[in-house]
Design an enzyme around this catalytic site. Sequence first.
Site, PDB file in Angstrom:
ATOM      1  N   CYS A 101       1.492 -12.680 -15.834  1.00 12.93           N
ATOM      2  CA  CYS A 101       0.803 -11.958 -14.771  1.00 12.93           C
ATOM      3  C   CYS A 101       1.634 -11.894 -13.491  1.00 12.93           C
ATOM      4  CB  CYS A 101      -0.566 -12.558 -14.485  1.00 12.93           C
ATOM      5  SG  CYS A 101      -0.533 -14.295 -13.986  1.00 12.93           S
ATOM      6  N   HIS A 122       0.824  -1.203   0.000  1.00 13.62           N
ATOM      7  CA  HIS A 122       0.000   0.000   0.000  1.00 13.62           C
ATOM      8  C   HIS A 122       0.861   1.256   0.000  1.00 13.62           C
ATOM      9  CE1 HIS A 122      -3.810  -2.191   1.580  1.00 13.62           C
ATOM     10  NE2 HIS A 122      -3.767  -2.137   0.274  1.00 13.62           N
TER      11      HIS A 122
END
Length: 561
Positions: free
Chosen positions: A486, A187
Amino acid sequence: MTTRTVLHGIGVSAGTSFGPAAFVTPAAGVDASEPACTDVETDGQRVREALNAVAEGLKARAEGAPETSKAILEATATLATDRGLIKGIDKELKKGSGVTQAVHDAVETYANKLRKLGGYMAERVTDLYDIRDRATARLRGLPEPGVPTLSEPSVLIAHDLAPAETATLDPEQVRGIITEAGGPTSHTAILAAQLGIPAVVKATGISAALAAGEQVALDGGVGEIIIAPTEADTAELAERSRRRASALAGSSGEGSTRDGHKVKLLANIGTADDARKAAAFDLEGSGLFRTEFLFLDRDSAPTVEEQTKTYTEVLEAFGGRRVVVRTLDAGADKPLSFADLGEEENPALGRRGLRLSMMREDLLETQLEALAAAYKATNADLWVMAPMVATIDEAKWFEAKARSYGLPKVGIMVETPAAAIRAKQVLSVVDFASIGTNDLSQYTMAADRMQGELANLLTPWQPAVLSMIRATCEGGSATGKHIGVCGEAGGDPLMALVLVGLGVSSLSMAPSKVNAVRAALRVHDLSTCQQIAAYAIDSWTADEAREAALRVADPMLRDLL
């Protein structure tokens, strides 16, 4: 006088800056003198009140935070009152631990579970520790840890920076962020990029290397840190910043090489909130929706209705853009309380991913039913793939299951050398494959992803890993099947050129990395990408592979790294 010193970490938010170092106030830690718990009910209530207060404080911050930060703060607030965490704390209290020790130990147990999950969930350990430190401070009657009041524009230094702190930073006052912990998808990294603050994480030894007020410079693109920079250093950083802005100018639209070879640029997501945030970026969909987050920390599996709601929200967020969904990747080192297959000697080689789904068909069937319902409700561009496929029999089994529910595009993850080497055969029974470079590196190099000391073996620049990717792409070419990536490798602008040169036709990454990858592709034609890939794969070591790629690539690429 401090000696000029250069350190390196992982650049997670591009840009350059310099200024005096300002240290984040550390957490108070466990109260060594606290009494043992003799009344679980009373002490448990005290802890709940502290956690509720932490949650309310985070929600209050979310109210005043920018829209891009609000969801992260709200998610952290929810984690503060997580039932699994509270049950863990009660368990520690019953053992006789004092309140702050119980919080510490329960959080550590929970954190270890998240670390084993890897990726996004491992990055949430920072959020969990933030909750621990805030709750501990409240239980001890002390101020919560955090960013100090800044008297001048500064570079923040911390072991790690919690999202609650990052989300409310003032870019005018905070010139940069350097942490010793964290990761590229944490984050802290996401919020720093959104705020436009240069940031470097995993800068080992930074706290011991300088004192508050000393000058420090950083390049959040390449992860370089200079303690006591010279005038020449700061001038070079300013020039790098100018060149990067120039390189990124006009980076928009579909991904493609200079000669028009299309490469879809997609986002990795884990929740419906992630989908809504990623959909706001200029990208072409999602190349990896990690559905396991719906299943974690529950006493029972999510119902068809719960899953359908989430999948529908994700598909609607992206509209007509592609969404690639990975079915449940759990088991072994990602345990589910309602699907416990027992302990295993080596969980990394155990019954995880599709192997668990083959033993608990009910879990997969419920998930496929929900995906089919979401597809019917949205008519979206939905692709569904299975994790941890190793054999053609496994691919056939999953393909038949998915087709029976009417799902339009069925594929597999290539995470094992077995699937890579036999890609031609495995791809003959499915529509596409997506390479998970994180696990493929782990299994190719026999190096545990969670073992920090083996990080040098886990880079996708390892020629052996590149050989596995090439084998997969050759299988895709022979069968006419789409090959995507990915794993974290897709978000590296230089590695993206190598992957495209090897035959990859879509790259999925953290949304904030799309612009740089798109810009890198647009200054190289496909033949140059193929040449870069050839030099990299023929190198003897990972470092040599990266250097070889840099030598062939356009010099402007250095401004994007």
